[in-house]
Design an enzyme around this catalytic site. Sequence first.
Site, PDB file in Angstrom:
ATOM      1  N   LYS A 125       0.840  -1.207   0.000  1.00  0.00           N
ATOM      2  CA  LYS A 125       0.000   0.000   0.000  1.00  0.00           C
ATOM      3  C   LYS A 125       0.874   1.257   0.000  1.00  0.00           C
ATOM      4  CE  LYS A 125      -2.602   1.000   3.806  1.00  0.00           C
ATOM      5  NZ  LYS A 125      -2.386   2.384   4.264  1.00  0.00           N
ATOM      6  N   SER A 126       1.878   1.295   0.878  1.00  0.00           N
ATOM      7  CA  SER A 126       2.731   2.494   0.964  1.00  0.00           C
ATOM      8  C   SER A 126       3.418   2.767  -0.369  1.00  0.00           C
ATOM      9  CB  SER A 126       3.820   2.284   2.019  1.00  0.00           C
ATOM     10  OG  SER A 126       3.261   2.340   3.289  1.00  0.00           O
TER      11      SER A 126
ATOM     12  N   GLY B  16      -4.814   8.034   4.984  1.00  0.00           N
ATOM     13  CA  GLY B  16      -3.963   8.971   5.718  1.00  0.00           C
ATOM     14  C   GLY B  16      -2.691   9.291   4.942  1.00  0.00           C
TER      15      GLY B  16
ATOM     16  N   ARG C 240      -8.260  12.638  11.964  1.00  0.00           N
ATOM     17  CA  ARG C 240      -6.798  12.424  11.998  1.00  0.00           C
ATOM     18  C   ARG C 240      -6.059  13.740  11.753  1.00  0.00           C
ATOM     19  NH1 ARG C 240      -5.349   7.137   8.784  1.00  0.00           N
ATOM     20  NH2 ARG C 240      -3.464   7.414  10.015  1.00  0.00           N
TER      21      ARG C 240
ATOM     22  N   GLN D 113       5.023   9.565   7.034  1.00  0.00           N
ATOM     23  CA  GLN D 113       4.128  10.442   6.280  1.00  0.00           C
ATOM     24  C   GLN D 113       4.581  11.901   6.385  1.00  0.00           C
ATOM     25  OE1 GLN D 113       0.155   9.562   7.641  1.00  0.00           O
ATOM     26  NE2 GLN D 113       0.137   7.563   6.646  1.00  0.00           N
TER      27      GLN D 113
ATOM     28  N   ASP E 106       2.094  -0.678  11.939  1.00  0.00           N
ATOM     29  CA  ASP E 106       0.778  -1.179  11.512  1.00  0.00           C
ATOM     30  C   ASP E 106       0.519  -2.607  11.979  1.00  0.00           C
ATOM     31  OD1 ASP E 106       0.239   1.253  10.299  1.00  0.00           O
ATOM     32  OD2 ASP E 106       1.075   0.628   8.380  1.00  0.00           O
TER      33      ASP E 106
ATOM     34  N   LYS F 141      -4.381   6.572  14.422  1.00  0.00           N
ATOM     35  CA  LYS F 141      -4.508   5.783  13.185  1.00  0.00           C
ATOM     36  C   LYS F 141      -5.979   5.783  12.748  1.00  0.00           C
ATOM     37  CE  LYS F 141      -0.221   4.926  12.762  1.00  0.00           C
ATOM     38  NZ  LYS F 141       0.480   5.617  11.683  1.00  0.00           N
TER      39      LYS F 141
END
Length: 431
Positions: A21-22, A93, A122, A168, A318, A345
Amino acid sequence: MRRRFDPSGPLKGTLAAPADKSLSHRAALLAAMTSDPVRVTGYLDAADTNSTLAAVEALGSLVDRGSDALTIRGTGLRAAAPADGVIDVGNAGTLMRLLPGWLAGQPDGSWTLDGDESIRRRPVDRIAEPLRRMGARLDAREDRFAPFTVTGSPLEGIDYALPVASAQIKSCVLLAGLLANGETAVIEPEPSRDHTERLLLRCGVTVERDGPRIAVCPQDELELRDLHVPGDPSSAAFHVAAAVLVPGSRIVIEGMAANWTRVGFLRILERMGAVLVGELEPAGAPLSPEEPVTELDVVHGTLSGTTVEAAEVPLAIDELPLVALLGCFAEGETVVRGAQELRVKETDRIATVVDGLRGLGAELEATADGFVVQGTGGLRGGTIASHGDHRLAMLGAVAGLASREGVEVDGMEAAAVSYPGFEADLASLQG
Ligand code: S3P
């Protein structure tokens, strides 16, 4: 959607982990920032990463969704298009924190970002602060939350000490640094995932890492050749945990990213006594444009409790909900400290994990910055709510397979945020 997960027989077989995903978010964003077409294979087809594709399309990129690859035709580094309305980041996010780094340095324009109910809780002040120091304008609801508007402005490079180890925030500042005057650097309190740095190297950017300091210089343009997104260790972690917990299991995960900043969970699991065979990148490996990939062979085994300290947290952030679950089955106490980031989160994962697992019969306590789990050698079972959090839904499923009485997960559809094929993949290992 309610789903029941009954106690399982041994898990057996080979599985290709879904795409990371990242890396998928970053592949789409960096491709959007280049002007030549970029072919991406293995892009994750999930709600979060589809939000990123929709966002780059809204900013003027063309995305061709072929059957075996995506082709992204970007706009170039300084030509993000005016969006027609609000950019919807959905539940993502990573998209909400990375995209403003690029938009903040655009020569003109202003963009409003918003998302779902969870994203609106968030914080974005963590990116607003460094971006404003660079000269950007960011106006947020209550100065902290989405919806918020980023207005492109001339930026100056800064040296920014990150208040929390967050990939992030780091990535947002580095992306803004590509458009700033002079050098931009971030100083990390602890190492966090370094996919942005690696991909920037692939784009021809000089990224200098000197201990905790990472610096980039302004760029005229980025050049990115085709890339392949490897399997996601955070998604694979659910199957790995299930195989370790269910007696008689042996599974192999193929094509999984082995980047040392992503496999902290596997190091913790090994310390708890699990036997894993795979080639993980050594911790602290020099920064390189490559994303190493491995096959991981996992067998069932008994576990002992462990303590996860703050320095390990960003490398396993995570997967910490799974550490709580594994702790229930381990001998002795399992403690996680320095993980207050879990509170911001998709849900407050300290509260939702502790309440959720307690409802299944676990003995654990929340602390301000983590949790303490008493191993009882097993778990009764019951019902757990996902609260719309994908990782909580998948945690419930794994808990069910390893429990005595089975687990009903309320809100299983949340898994589609990162892993739409999760249930089918898990079932394929059950024979
Ligand atoms: C991510 C970084 C982590 C992680 C998230 C993905 C990323 O968040 O929890 O799922 O892709 O950069 P933080 O950087 O806020 O810790």
